[in-house]
Structure formats: structure tokens, C-alpha cells
Design a protein around this motif. Structure first.
Motif, PDB file in Angstrom:
ATOM      1  N   PHE A 133       0.797  -1.231   0.000  1.00  0.00           N
ATOM      2  CA  PHE A 133       0.000   0.000   0.000  1.00  0.00           C
ATOM      3  C   PHE A 133       0.829   1.279   0.000  1.00  0.00           C
ATOM      4  O   PHE A 133       0.276   2.369  -0.137  1.00  0.00           O
ATOM      5  N   VAL A 137      -0.919   1.873   7.497  1.00  0.00           N
ATOM      6  CA  VAL A 137      -2.170   2.434   8.016  1.00  0.00           C
ATOM      7  C   VAL A 137      -2.275   2.272   9.526  1.00  0.00           C
ATOM      8  O   VAL A 137      -3.118   2.908  10.163  1.00  0.00           O
ATOM      9  N   VAL A 156      -5.719  -5.038   8.311  1.00  0.00           N
ATOM     10  CA  VAL A 156      -4.700  -5.040   7.252  1.00  0.00           C
ATOM     11  C   VAL A 156      -4.576  -6.429   6.639  1.00  0.00           C
ATOM     12  O   VAL A 156      -4.386  -6.569   5.419  1.00  0.00           O
ATOM     13  N   LEU A 159      -7.198  -6.742   4.077  1.00  0.00           N
ATOM     14  CA  LEU A 159      -6.849  -6.007   2.860  1.00  0.00           C
ATOM     15  C   LEU A 159      -5.844  -6.787   2.019  1.00  0.00           C
ATOM     16  O   LEU A 159      -5.946  -6.855   0.786  1.00  0.00           O
ATOM     17  N   SER A 164     -11.403  -4.797  -0.188  1.00  0.00           N
ATOM     18  CA  SER A 164     -11.246  -3.362  -0.456  1.00  0.00           C
ATOM     19  C   SER A 164     -11.796  -2.580   0.732  1.00  0.00           C
ATOM     20  O   SER A 164     -12.405  -3.151   1.636  1.00  0.00           O
ATOM     21  N   THR A 165     -11.588  -1.257   0.713  1.00  0.00           N
ATOM     22  CA  THR A 165     -12.014  -0.428   1.831  1.00  0.00           C
ATOM     23  C   THR A 165     -12.489   0.926   1.336  1.00  0.00           C
ATOM     24  O   THR A 165     -12.195   1.339   0.209  1.00  0.00           O
ATOM     25  N   LEU A 174      -3.646   9.566   3.761  1.00  0.00           N
ATOM     26  CA  LEU A 174      -3.965   8.346   3.013  1.00  0.00           C
ATOM     27  C   LEU A 174      -4.277   8.622   1.544  1.00  0.00           C
ATOM     28  O   LEU A 174      -4.494   7.680   0.775  1.00  0.00           O
ATOM     29  N   LEU A 179      -4.263   2.086  -1.538  1.00  0.00           N
ATOM     30  CA  LEU A 179      -5.229   1.215  -0.891  1.00  0.00           C
ATOM     31  C   LEU A 179      -6.260   0.728  -1.911  1.00  0.00           C
ATOM     32  O   LEU A 179      -6.659   1.480  -2.807  1.00  0.00           O
ATOM     33  N   ARG A 181      -9.560   0.665  -2.908  1.00  0.00           N
ATOM     34  CA  ARG A 181     -10.718   1.439  -2.465  1.00  0.00           C
ATOM     35  C   ARG A 181     -11.972   1.073  -3.265  1.00  0.00           C
ATOM     36  O   ARG A 181     -11.910   0.770  -4.451  1.00  0.00           O
TER      37      ARG A 181
END
Length: 588
Positions: A133, A137, A156, A159, A164-165, A174, A179, A181
Motif C-alpha cells: 500500500f 495504516v 490489514v 486487505l 477493499s475499503t 492516506l 489502498l 478502495r
């Protein structure tokens, strides 16, 4: 990531100095630590392993220019809490490799990238999340706190497994992270001061955006316990009550304790021990502001006086004496009111860095201002670039003490430097005299502490053996601050009592005759074979040590930089490999 201390850049030899200096330019106030006798740098150390362990134990980031295995073996006995370890990196002497070893949650990979960029090489980062990433985070920037490290690791891991986030809240750091997403993602990174509800599909990061103001209603009034080594039981009970009320107020409003940025009190209560202890329990800085108690000393009025940012005031009728200010953004505690000033009086010891107590070195490292006789201030170095140095003549003790209180009462962290021990013919007495004579309430509110040092008498005695092994006294032969008649009287009594005598300030150009006069008095009561130790510049590179008899001693053997120890009738000298002097612990 919390605001990082300046790193210690540690080298073993001259071959690493150029690379160390390149790294040093990246970090303000950082210093290069070099093995004593091999290369000149900012700080000298005697042995690598204890030096690295000491740095690690103090939480100092370490950049060691040597093999990674050496560093690992040095600090291995201290490894226990991953969440509390400072960044530790190994860097090749020639700058060809940068390896982050410890401190993943303290920003070690950020440092590795910074150093590698300066050396034009790729960093040897092995952390999976960082590699995937481009950021950690679990290591939010200054002003933010991770709600739960255990949940963070699971998040984490999800991920990395392909989830996804989405990001909810203000998280500009960020923006450039790679990431995975998705606005419809099951997982969410939430930036909020609200308490985490335990959901396993969220990574919660709290901005430190809450300030808690407390007034006497929340403080169990206890008198300041001056000169106590530990906080009194009453103060601890009062502090626990304050902390409990603050936590209760946070909980009543659904706010996380980790969202608290600072504890705020009235300047009138700056010396209240319970407030300092409460801030420590809450793990936040303590700040103060002026408030007219005759008009209104409510918690809300303290917030109005101290804060210059938009905020919402939160009250709780069930929690007396506490008000919360909730800001939409993280709050920098340094912008709130002012800190309680600190004045620390330290002794450097006889001159060698190895003989300076760690507490004195720590006080110097943390100081904003350093005062003292110019020669002693230079001995205290190396100092950080941002520190203010106020060097003065050796005869300006009281002016120096008053200046120290003026600086400290303005909220600064001040160190007063003495040689030897500050309480032995040195600045501790001058500082206390200045405070005793002052009626300034701001001076009385300063956090004053005195850190002992190794006195010249103790250092000289240790070099010789144990001449102070039985009853002894310390006498200054200077008549600048007391009449010579008093000195003669005390000399006569000490000599009659058969005390070992350590003479400070034995002779100077302005007092060329007084040592001979003092020796004449001593010789009335001591035999010619009495052992006398002469230590000149003990603890410094030009140190010399001699032992003579009282009959052999001449004033020409002594100067202002000589510590003179006159033995008692039982003091002995013998040779077993080396020559030793000691005073037995018994009398015949």
C-alpha cells in the motif's frame, strides 16, 4: 505517527562519518555518536552494546551504521513490547543499504524511505502492508491514534487477502496510499473522535481533537509537596479523581479517551501536583491559561481563554468541574495556553561524559534553554541546534539564577549547569536563594528539580582509592562569600576532630597566601606523615593524580583546578599492583 525524537546516528569508525553526516541533515537536532578514541563526532560513547541499549531504553530512534546483526544482538535483551519500541535501522557504512529493523508502529519505514532517498538507493523494507500500500495504516501521523492495534492487524490482513475499503473522515495522509478502495466496500477506515464500538469491519483512527478543562471543583485541593521524591498519596488520589471525571465526561459524550489532546487548567493551579499526575494518567500534555477567578473560573471560561480554533463545548451535568472542547480537526497541544515551566539544576560531574549521571544528560537533551558559566556550558555539549545558550561569567551566580526563573516562569524548559555536584559549592544553593528571596508567584509555580552529580571530591577519592572511607568534611578555602576568620575557625575544628578534609578552591592568583596559612593550621594537629591526595582535572583528558605526605606538600603543588584531600590519622597508603589510599572504617 507520534512526533519523533531526533535520532541518534551511531557509528563505529571514521569510514562511516561521511554517510552519518548526510543522514544527519535530514533530522533537525540529530547527533552523530562515535566510539570514543576512534573518531571525533557530536557524542562520544565507550562501548557500543550498553550505549545502544541505553538509547533504546530511552525511546531514542537509532540509526546504526554497522551490520544489522550487531544491532540486533545489542538490543535483543530489551525487546518486549512491539507497540512501544522506537525506530531502529541499520545502514551500511558506505550508504549502500538501509534496513529497518524495529519500530514498525513508530515510523521506522518512513525513516528508511527518507534515508534511502537521500542516499539514492531503495530501502530494504519487508513489511507486507508497506510494500503493497505504500504506507502503514497502523501508524497514523502526529495528532491521531489507532483505536485498537489488534483489530488493526486483522484489518490489514483482510486487505492483503483481497478485500477493499472505503475511507470516512479527514485522512489526507492516506490520499496517496495505494489502498484498494471502493465506495461500497464492506471494510471502512473511519477517522472519528467517537469511541470504537468493537465492529470488526472498521479500522478506527481517533483524531486528538478534544481538550478537557478542569477547575477546582474537579481538583481535591492538596498543598504542593515540595522536594518530595514521589507524589503523595493524597495527590495520587486527587489525580485519580480528576482522571476519572474526565474519562466519565468523555464516555458520556461517546468520545474515545484516545481522542483527548490535552488537559487544561488555570495558571493559578500550575503547581498543583494532582493536575500533573492526572495528565500523566490520561497520557496527555498539561497546559495552563490565565483566567480571572473573580469573574468566572468555570471550565468553559478556561476553554475560551486558551483556544483560538473553532470548537464545540460539551458539558455534563453529572460531572462537576469538567468541560470538553471538541474541534473538527486534530488539536496541536502546543497552541493551547502554555506549559508549566521547568528549571532543572544539574551537575556535570568532574568533566568526563561517562561520569555525568543519565538524569543530567536527559535534562540537557530536553531543555529549551541552558544557563551556566561559559566553561561549564561548553563541557555540557554537544547541544542541539535549537537550544538557547546563556553563558555568563563565573561570578554572576545570583543574576544567572534570577534569569533562569524568568525564563522558566514563561513556560520554558531550563537547565542550570554546574560542574561536579550542583549542591556542593555550586548553583543549587544560588537558585534556592533566589527563589527564597522572591515573592513572584510565577517563580513559585516553576517545576524545580535538582539532579545530583559526581563531585570533584568523590571523583578524586575514587581515583585514589577510598580516602573518604570514614568521616570527612568538605571545605572551601575561598573567602569571596565568607570571612577568612570563619575559614580558619572551621579548619581548626575539622583538624582537631581528625576528619578527612577535602579542600575546594584551594588557591588562586587573588589568594596566593591562604593555602599556606590553612596548611599551617592543619599541621598543628596532623603528623607530617599524614597522607594527602592531589587530583588535578580528574575526569578530564589532562588528569593527574599524586599522593604525598603533609610534610612534603607545598602550595606550589596546587592550583585552582586541584582537589586537595588531607587524610586523617588513620588514612593509609599501600601498593598492590597500583598505589592505593584509603581511610579504614574503624578507629583503634
Amino acid at each position: 505517527m507520534a512526533r519523533m525524537m531526533p535520532p541518534a546516528i551511531v557509528i563505529l569508525g571514521a569510514g562511516a562519518l561521511d554517510t552519518a553526516r548526510r543522514i544527519q541533515t535530514l533530522y533537525a537536532d540529530s547527533q552523530v555518536h562515535a566510539l570514543q578514541g576512534r573518531v571525533e563526532a557530536d557524542v562520544a560513547y565507550a562501548e557500543l552494546s550498553p550505549h545502544l541499549r541505553d538509547l533504546y531504553a530511552r525511546g531514542t530512534p537509532i540509526v546504526a551504521l554497522c551490520a544489522a546483526g550487531i544491532v540486533i544482538r545489542c538490543v535483543a535483551p530489551l525487546l518486549s513490547n512491539k507497540g512501544a519500541e522506537p525506530p531502529v535501522l541499520a545502514v551500511a557504512e558506505d550508504g549502500s543499504a538501509v534496513v529497518p529493523l524495529l519500530g514498525g508502529l513508530a515510523g521506522v519505514n518512513v525513516m528508511a524511505r527518507e534515508i534511502a532517498a537521500a542516499l539514492a538507493i531503495p530501502p530494504a523494507i519487508t513489511t507486507s502492508g508497506e510494500l503493497r500500500f505504500g504506507t502503514c495504516v497502523l501508524n497514523p501521523p502526529d495528532g491521531y491514534a489507532l483505536a485498537d492495534i489488534g483489530q488493526g492487524k486483522r484489518f490489514v490482513s483482510d486487505l492483503l487477502a483481497g478485500e477493499s475499503t472505503r475511507v470516512e473522515g479527514d485522512a489526507p495522509w492516506l490520499d496517496d496510499a495505494q489502498l484498494p478502495r471502493s465506495p461500497s466496500a464492506r471494510l471502512a477506515i473511519r477517522i472519528t473522535p467517537r469511541a470504537w464500538n468493537g465492529r470488526d469491519d472498521e479500522l478506527v483512527i481517533h483524531p486528538r481533537s478534544v481538550v478537557a478543562a478542569v477547575t477546582p471543583e474537579a481538583v481535591a485541593s492538596t498543598p504542593a509537596q515540595a522536594n518530595t521524591a514521589a507524589t503523595s498519596t493524597a495527590d495520587k488520589d486527587a489525580a485519580a479523581e480528576i482522571a476519572a471525571r474526565v474519562r466519565s465526561s468523555l464516555e458520556a459524550h461517546g468520545l474515545a479517551s484516545l481522542s483527548l489532546a490535552a488537559l487544561l487548567g488555570s495558571s493559578e493551579h500550575m503547581a498543583e501536583p494532582a493536575l500533573a499526575e492526572a495528565a500523566a494518567l490520561l497520557n496527555v500534555p498539561l497546559r495552563f491559561t490565565d483566567c480571572d477567578a473573580a469573574i468566572d473560573e468555570s471550565p468553559a471560561s478556561l476553554l475560551r481563554a486558551a483556544l483560538r480554533i473553532p470548537y464545540e463545548t460539551l458539558h455534563d451535568d453529572h460531572v462537576q468541574g469538567v468541560a470538553l472542547a471538541l474541534s473538527p480537526l486534530a488539536v496541536d497541544p502546543g497552541t493551547i495556553g502554555r506549559a508549566r515551566g521547568r528549571l532543572t539544576v544539574i551537575g556535570l560531574g568532574p568533566g568526563s561524559a561517562e561520569l555525568m549521571v543519565p538524569a543530567a544528560r536527559k535534562a540537557l537533551d530536553q531543555a529549551t534553554d541552558i544557563l551556566g558559566y561559559e566553561t561549564y556550558v561548553k563541557m555540557a555539549g554537544p547541544l542541539r541546534a535549537g537550544q538557547r545558550v546563556h553563558g555568563t561569567d563565573n561570578r554572576e551566580e545570583m543574576q544567572r539564577a534570577r534569569h533562569a526563573f524568568e525564563l522558566a516562569s514563561a513556560g520554558r524548559s531550563v537547565v542550570m549547569v554546574s560542574s561536579g555536584d550542583p549542591g556542593v559549592f555550586a548553583m543549587a544553593a544560588a537558585v534556592l536563594e533566589a527563589l527564597d528571596a522572591s515573592e513572584d508567584s510565577a517563580w513559585a509555580a516553576v517545576e524545580l528539580s535538582i539532579v545530583p552529580g559526581v563531585s570533584a571530591a568523590m571523583a578524586t577519592a575514587a581515583q585514589a582509592g577510598a580516602p573518604l572511607g570514614h568521616d570527612f568534611c568538605m571545605l572551601s578555602l575561598s573567602d569571596n562569600l565568607k570571612p577568612w576568620s570563619i575559614i580558619e575557625k572551621r579548619l581548626r575544628h575539622a583538624a582537631q576532630a581528625d576528619l578527612v578534609m577535602a579542600f575546594y578552591n584551594p588557591i588562586s592568583r587573588a589568594r596566593p597566601w591562604q593555602l599556606d596559612k590553612a596548611l599551617d593550621i592543619v599541621r598543628e594537629y596532623r603528623a607530617a606523615h599524614t597522607q594527602v591526595v592531589l587530583g588535578r582535572d580528574i575526569g578530564r583528558p589532562a588528569a593527574t593524580l599524586r599522593t604525598v605526605t603533609l610534610g612534603e606538600l607545598r602550595s606550589a603543588d596546587v592550583d585552582m583546578r586541584t582537589m586537595l584531600i588531607v587524610g586523617s590519622s588513620t588514612t593509609r597508603r599501600f601498593t598492590r599492583g597500583a598505589q592505593w589510599v584509603y581511610t579504614p572504617r574503624w578507629y583503634e
